[in-house]
Design a protein around this motif. Structure first.
Motif, PDB file in Angstrom:
ATOM      1  N   ASP A 286      -0.997  -5.034   2.027  1.00 13.75           N
ATOM      2  CA  ASP A 286      -1.777  -3.826   2.306  1.00 13.75           C
ATOM      3  C   ASP A 286      -2.841  -3.590   1.246  1.00 13.75           C
ATOM      4  O   ASP A 286      -3.052  -2.466   0.782  1.00 13.75           O
TER       5      ASP A 286
ATOM      6  N   PRO B 248       2.662  -3.448   6.301  1.00 11.61           N
ATOM      7  CA  PRO B 248       1.782  -2.283   6.421  1.00 11.61           C
ATOM      8  C   PRO B 248       1.989  -1.551   7.744  1.00 11.61           C
ATOM      9  O   PRO B 248       2.421  -2.152   8.735  1.00 11.61           O
TER      10      PRO B 248
ATOM     11  N   TYR C 122       5.486   5.589   0.017  1.00 13.69           N
ATOM     12  CA  TYR C 122       4.659   4.388   0.022  1.00 13.69           C
ATOM     13  C   TYR C 122       4.789   3.612   1.328  1.00 13.69           C
ATOM     14  O   TYR C 122       3.800   3.070   1.843  1.00 13.69           O
TER      15      TYR C 122
ATOM     16  N   GLY D  53       2.575   4.874   3.995  1.00 14.28           N
ATOM     17  CA  GLY D  53       1.144   4.828   3.727  1.00 14.28           C
ATOM     18  C   GLY D  53       0.556   6.148   3.283  1.00 14.28           C
ATOM     19  O   GLY D  53      -0.603   6.463   3.579  1.00 14.28           O
TER      20      GLY D  53
ATOM     21  N   SER E 128      -3.810   3.856   0.109  1.00 12.58           N
ATOM     22  CA  SER E 128      -3.689   3.656   1.556  1.00 12.58           C
ATOM     23  C   SER E 128      -4.488   4.692   2.327  1.00 12.58           C
ATOM     24  O   SER E 128      -5.189   4.371   3.294  1.00 12.58           O
TER      25      SER E 128
ATOM     26  N   ARG F 277      -8.321   4.181   1.953  1.00 13.39           N
ATOM     27  CA  ARG F 277      -8.792   3.052   2.765  1.00 13.39           C
ATOM     28  C   ARG F 277      -8.835   3.427   4.245  1.00 13.39           C
ATOM     29  O   ARG F 277      -9.788   3.088   4.956  1.00 13.39           O
TER      30      ARG F 277
END
Length: 373
Positions: A47, A216, A270, A273, A278, A281
């Motif tokens: 990821d 991911p 985590y 995400g 994360s 992005r």
């Protein structure tokens, strides 16, 4: 003093045991022809974008000259190995498996951006002889689609069908070989989720959890699988808390319950995400600010500050843990009651935190236009 030292040691061991439930090792080997996009694929699994700190270096020339290990950024137990291209002058096909230390890996991803070569097929046969799994991944599908649509006027599905058929014919020497079409630019497209499902089905149960946590969030289905896994793990984490409480040292239960909860919910944070990298992005990808949605979560804010024990919603949990500490000082039945209270308080906190973080992740995906329900 010796009793207290023993108690602290036992508490640390129980916490470590709880952590191990989320720390099963997994070693993934990524190999294939030079220039096929192995390094970008390694980054995709982790990821990361190709420009992120710690990303595998990418380029048009051979960037991988020896096997290189990349640790998952949030799961140190998961390692992705970028292996040199097979058939290069330094890595002849007939000695390849030995030179890259074959036994290290749980499975192999054989990746190519064009047709699979005789070396790829020979490697697959050798892996099969050793009774390990391999998976063919055809990369850079997005580039092929753009090119074919522009030149020949084909639609996306026509191009995908054409490439898939060509790959299967190319691999007919292996029998019923499956091929997964992916883009290292967008994990939400093509066969990336299908690859994850296939890997999970083939792995042992304990390895399956490691894969799912590391993968991911490429779809709503993947997110829901992660949520379900954590729901199942709340029981094990709560049992670890109960084991600590049996130790008659005041303050042990409160401190360790909070530590176990922080470790567990940080993994949720985590895995869903919700971390800065994360979300930023994803925000750039959909051109929508998304960090504001996370700011509404008490648990997400507490995890960022590593101060889960300060949550007001955990006041009743802290009270139960304090009572559990006092009960643990009583011989016999007191310890049993203390363990029960600690189990209940930890499970209550974990369930509440998991539910809120899961809902936050769902809201963010919907706000990003990724999920309609």
């Amino acid at each position: 003093m010796a009793t207290q030292d023993c108690a602290v040691s036992k508490a640390a061991n129980e916490k470590e045991t709880s952590g191990q439930l989320l720390n099963v090792s997994l070693d993934i080997a990524v190999t294939g022809k030079t220039g096929s996009g192995k390094s970008s694929f390694v980054n995709l699994i982790r990821d990361l974008s190709d420009n992120d700190n710690g990303a595998a270096p990418t380029g048009v020339t051979e960037t991988t000259t020896e096997r290189t290990m990349y640790v998952h950024p949030t799961l140190p137990n998961v390692k992705i190995w970028d292996l040199p291209g097979i058939g290069t002058p330094n890595f002849k096909a007939n000695k390849y498996l030995k030179s890259v230390k074959f036994k290290t890996y749980d499975f192999f991803i054989i990746l190519n951006s064009e047709r699979f070569t005789e070396n790829d097929i020979m490697l697959a046969k050798e892996i099969r002889k050793q009774k390990k799994c391999f998976y063919f991944v055809r990369s850079k599908i997005d580039i092929d689609i753009d090119s074919e649509v522009r030149r020949k006027g084909l639609n996306e599905q026509d191009v995908l069908d054409k490439i898939r058929k060509y790959c299967v014919i190319n691999l007919n020497k292996l029998g019923n070989a499956k091929v997964f079409l992916i883009s290292s630019v967008d994990s939400g497209k093509y066969d990336f989720e299908k690859l994850q499902n296939t890997l999970a089905d083939d792995l042992p149960v304990h390895k399956r959890a490691a894969l799912l946590l590391a993968w991911p969030v490429c779809s709503a289905a993947t997110l829901e699988k992660k949520i379900k896994l954590f729901e199942e793990l709340t029981w094990a984490a709560s049992l670890a808390s109960a084991g600590i409480t049996v130790t008659p040292v005041p303050g042990t239960s409160v401190a360790c319950d909070a530590a176990i909860a922080l470790l567990f919910l940080s993994r949720c944070y985590y895995a869903f995400g919700l971390d800065d990298k994360s979300l930023k992005r994803l925000s750039e990808k959909v051109n929508i600010p998304l960090l504001e949605y996370r700011a509404e979560s008490k648990f997400a804010n507490a995890i960022q500050k590593k101060e889960l024990s300060t949550l007001h919603v955990g006041a009743s949990v802290v009270a139960m843990s304090t009572v559990a500490d006092l009960l643990s000082l009583l011989p016999g039945v007191g310890s049993v009651c203390a363990a029960g209270l600690s189990f209940a308080s930890t499970q209550c906190l974990l369930r509440e935190g998991l539910k809120e973080l899961a809902n936050t992740a769902r809201v963010i995906r919907k706000a990003a236009g990724l999920d309609t329900i």
